[in-house]
Design a protein around this motif. Sequence first.
Motif, mmCIF file in Angstrom:
data_model
loop_
_atom_site.group_PDB
_atom_site.id
_atom_site.type_symbol
_atom_site.label_atom_id
_atom_site.label_comp_id
_atom_site.label_asym_id
_atom_site.label_seq_id
_atom_site.Cartn_x
_atom_site.Cartn_y
_atom_site.Cartn_z
ATOM 1 N N TYR A 51 0.868 -1.067 0.065
ATOM 2 C CA TYR A 51 -0.170 -0.209 -0.013
ATOM 3 C C TYR A 51 0.974 1.378 0.128
ATOM 4 N N ILE A 52 1.742 1.247 0.802
ATOM 5 C CA ILE A 52 2.764 2.252 0.826
ATOM 6 C C ILE A 52 3.574 2.558 -0.426
ATOM 7 N N ASN A 53 3.744 1.590 -1.125
ATOM 8 C CA ASN A 53 4.228 1.748 -2.519
ATOM 9 C C ASN A 53 3.307 2.191 -3.505
ATOM 10 N N LYS A 54 2.111 1.703 -3.490
ATOM 11 C CA LYS A 54 1.092 2.413 -4.268
ATOM 12 C C LYS A 54 0.845 4.030 -4.025
ATOM 13 N N ILE A 55 1.193 4.573 -2.682
ATOM 14 C CA ILE A 55 0.849 5.705 -2.540
ATOM 15 C C ILE A 55 2.015 6.598 -2.833
ATOM 16 N N ASN A 56 3.144 5.834 -2.673
ATOM 17 C CA ASN A 56 4.478 6.728 -3.087
ATOM 18 C C ASN A 56 4.392 6.779 -4.806
ATOM 19 N N LYS A 57 3.917 5.859 -5.341
ATOM 20 C CA LYS A 57 3.866 5.853 -6.908
ATOM 21 C C LYS A 57 2.817 7.230 -7.269
ATOM 22 N N CYS A 58 1.714 7.091 -6.418
ATOM 23 C CA CYS A 58 0.782 8.129 -6.940
ATOM 24 C C CYS A 58 1.376 9.319 -6.644
ATOM 25 N N LEU A 59 1.901 9.697 -5.355
ATOM 26 C CA LEU A 59 2.613 10.908 -5.268
ATOM 27 C C LEU A 59 3.726 11.404 -6.078
ATOM 28 N N ASP A 60 4.485 10.467 -6.470
ATOM 29 C CA ASP A 60 5.519 10.811 -7.699
ATOM 30 C C ASP A 60 4.727 11.197 -8.960
ATOM 31 N N GLU A 61 3.857 10.497 -9.320
ATOM 32 C CA GLU A 61 2.952 10.821 -10.409
ATOM 33 C C GLU A 61 2.441 12.307 -10.517
ATOM 34 N N ASN A 62 1.837 12.761 -9.234
ATOM 35 C CA ASN A 62 1.521 13.938 -9.165
ATOM 36 C C ASN A 62 2.078 14.956 -8.865
ATOM 37 N N THR A 63 3.288 15.009 -8.236
ATOM 38 C CA THR A 63 4.264 15.920 -7.871
ATOM 39 C C THR A 63 4.880 16.524 -8.901
ATOM 40 N N THR A 64 5.410 15.711 -9.898
ATOM 41 C CA THR A 64 6.142 16.260 -10.966
ATOM 42 C C THR A 64 5.554 15.690 -12.341
ATOM 43 N N VAL A 65 5.093 16.591 -13.215
ATOM 44 C CA VAL A 65 4.477 16.343 -14.412
ATOM 45 C C VAL A 65 5.158 17.543 -15.398
ATOM 46 N N ASP A 66 6.052 16.753 -16.076
ATOM 47 C CA ASP A 66 6.835 17.564 -17.271
ATOM 48 C C ASP A 66 7.541 18.774 -16.561
ATOM 49 N N GLY A 67 8.199 18.387 -15.304
ATOM 50 C CA GLY A 67 9.174 19.325 -14.748
ATOM 51 C C GLY A 67 8.277 20.149 -13.874
ATOM 52 N N SER A 68 7.164 20.357 -13.769
ATOM 53 C CA SER A 68 6.142 21.410 -12.709
ATOM 54 C C SER A 68 5.479 20.543 -11.926
ATOM 55 N N ILE A 69 5.210 21.086 -10.844
ATOM 56 C CA ILE A 69 4.519 20.325 -9.668
ATOM 57 C C ILE A 69 2.866 20.590 -9.872
ATOM 58 N N ALA A 70 2.110 19.439 -10.116
ATOM 59 C CA ALA A 70 0.878 19.316 -10.457
ATOM 60 C C ALA A 70 -0.077 19.528 -9.087
ATOM 61 N N LEU A 71 0.520 19.512 -7.961
ATOM 62 C CA LEU A 71 -0.456 19.740 -6.957
ATOM 63 C C LEU A 71 -0.193 21.042 -6.225
ATOM 64 N N ASN A 72 -1.330 21.419 -5.610
ATOM 65 C CA ASN A 72 -0.756 22.732 -4.595
ATOM 66 C C ASN A 72 -0.301 22.020 -3.268
ATOM 67 N N SER A 73 0.199 23.134 -2.683
ATOM 68 C CA SER A 73 1.015 22.593 -1.293
ATOM 69 C C SER A 73 -0.026 22.018 -0.334
ATOM 70 N N PHE A 74 -1.358 22.592 -0.318
ATOM 71 C CA PHE A 74 -2.203 21.792 0.732
ATOM 72 C C PHE A 74 -2.326 20.356 0.240
ATOM 73 N N THR A 75 -2.795 20.032 -0.968
ATOM 74 C CA THR A 75 -3.024 18.603 -1.230
ATOM 75 C C THR A 75 -1.862 17.797 -1.194
#
Length: 105
Positions: free
Chosen positions: A46-70
């Motif tokens: 489960y932690i690996n799934k969460i880490n994968k999701c965090l990685d997918e959503n924190t950097t998209v083409d070099g930009s951050i996809a999530l706001n700081s609250f999320t």
Amino acid sequence: MDKSFVIILVAIAVIAFSSSAYIFSENQIIENINMQSIFSSDRAEYINKINKCLDENTTVDGSIALNSFTASVLHDLKERAQTTESIDELEDILDQVYNATTCKP
């Protein structure tokens, strides 16, 4: 003196054998050990799934996809997942991660 020593030695051997036989005959103890190891591997999955999701959503083409609250909420959910004690809680946490991001289950 020699008789009392032999009697004490035999008594200790009998008590030790009886207690070890009782402990190892308890399937519940062995099942609990197996359940803990299974839960640890599930938690890591489960932690690996969460880490994968965090990685997918924190950097998209070099930009951050999530706001700081999320991002903060997701990191808090990850910490909760590391300390949780049941599979149901892990599933709830993973659902919350999926709801907060664009990750697909």
